[in-house]
Structure formats: C-alpha cells, structure tokens
Design an enzyme around this catalytic site. Structure first.
Site, mmCIF file in Angstrom:
data_model
loop_
_atom_site.group_PDB
_atom_site.id
_atom_site.type_symbol
_atom_site.label_atom_id
_atom_site.label_comp_id
_atom_site.label_asym_id
_atom_site.label_seq_id
_atom_site.Cartn_x
_atom_site.Cartn_y
_atom_site.Cartn_z
ATOM 1 N N GLU A 1 0.838 -1.211 0.000
ATOM 2 C CA GLU A 1 0.000 0.000 0.000
ATOM 3 C C GLU A 1 0.871 1.258 0.000
ATOM 4 O OE1 GLU A 1 -3.006 -0.261 -0.680
ATOM 5 O OE2 GLU A 1 -3.712 -2.192 0.071
ATOM 6 N N GLN B 1 1.109 3.720 -1.877
ATOM 7 C CA GLN B 1 0.485 4.998 -2.237
ATOM 8 C C GLN B 1 0.108 5.812 -1.012
ATOM 9 O OE1 GLN B 1 -1.039 2.040 -2.750
ATOM 10 N NE2 GLN B 1 -3.008 2.171 -1.687
#
Length: 199
Positions: free
Chosen positions: A96, A98
């Site tokens: 994850e 981002q």
C-alpha cells in the site's frame, strides 16, 4: 554440476534493486508481493515487510491480500521509519505504498543503493485516475515494474482503473468491494457519464 560458494551467495544477496508492483484494486498486487517475499524467506534471506499504520482493514500487523493470504508485517506512520528496521535485511517489502509520504522514494533508493532488494506494491492511480502518492516517482526509478490487472466487473476485459462506488470525494478512503470496483477504460468512462447525468 555448478557449485556455489558461500561468498557467491552473499554477493548475490547484496545486489540492491527496486521492484514495483502496481495496478488497480483487486488486481493481485498484494498477492504478488506476498509471493515474492515468501520465496525470499524460503531462500533463507532476511526479510522485513512494512505497511502503513492506517491500513487496518484485515489486520493491524499483517499484510493480507483480498484472497486472505497473509504475511507478518511492521505497521509504520512514516517512510523514514523503514530505514530504522532495514539495515540488516536482504529484502524489504512495502505494501500500500500509495499511502506513504513522498520520502518513500529516497528511502527505497537508499536501501537499494546499500544492496537491499526492495519490493513495493501500490495503486498507481486513485479513483479519479490521478497518479497516486509516491508511486509515479517509484515507477521512474524502479529496476523492474510489474503492472497487474484486475478483470472489469462490467464486461470482463482487463481493468484499467479503480471506480469508487460510494459517494465520498475523499482521496483516501480505505475500502473493499462494497466501495470500489475495477473497470476497463470504456466502462469507467460510461460510469462517469452515468454519475454526471444522475447529479
């Protein structure tokens, strides 16, 4: 018959590189990350896995795929924390990505420059199709990029983007199948048109 000396194995382990796994939601990014990390562990490499502390959807201390495969991880709030836990590792996994700050790019470069294999997984675009967080810069510096695709839930073609079903306009909204769906470009544009007409 080829025989590898211990020196050769150590030399091979210390060749740093950055691998980025990206795509829409439900495309298998985390699944691929877990697969690569488990292979490294099987090869007796020293592995550490990180995830953003805000991601508690399936588990607070594990990286878990939508198919319920999992691997133990260290939740952190800042990308700088990765350096504190990684100096003696051969492989570092980051899920994850981002959701991390832009400093993640420098962190990954430092790790790779010091002989660590870095495997990063994350969404390349948000639900508006805007490049997401540090992922675009990571794609630029990566040694290897793997773009994985979900299947469009409307037509069955390869999905291109993640469409948000719920009405929230917040950029970061941790969600599941009730909140998001993978769509191909054509179906994504049709969904946007329909939303505009229904406003």
């Amino acid at each position: 018959m080829v025989v590898f000396s211990e020196d050769h194995i150590q030399e091979t382990r210390r060749r740093g590189r950055i691998e980025v796994i990206c795509g829409s939601m439900f495309s298998g990014k985390t699944e691929e990350l877990i697969r690569r990390l488990k292979r490294a562990k099987f090869a007796r490499q020293r592995v550490e896995i990180f995830k953003p502390a805000i991601d508690t959807r399936y588990s607070e201390e594990e990286v878990v795929s939508h198919d319920s495969n999992s691997i133990a991880s260290t939740p952190i709030d800042s990308s700088a924390s990765i350096l504190l836990f990684s100096s003696d590792k051969d492989v570092v996994g980051i899920d994850e990505a981002q959701f991390f700050d832009e400093g993640l790019v420098d962190v990954c470069n430092k790790l790779a420059d010091n002989g660590i294999r870095v495997i990063v997984a994350g969404l390349d675009m948000d639900f508006r199709r805007v490049p997401f967080g540090p992922i675009p810069a990571l794609l630029a510096i990566a040694d290897e990029v793997t773009k994985v695709h979900a299947i469009c839930v409307k037509c069955g073609n390869l999905a291109y983007a993640t469409h948000r079903i719920t009405k929230s306009e917040k950029r970061v909204l941790l969600g599941e199948k009730a909140d998001y769906e993978p769509l191909c470009r054509t179906c994504y544009m049709e969904a946007l048109k329909e939303e505009t007409e229904n406003k």
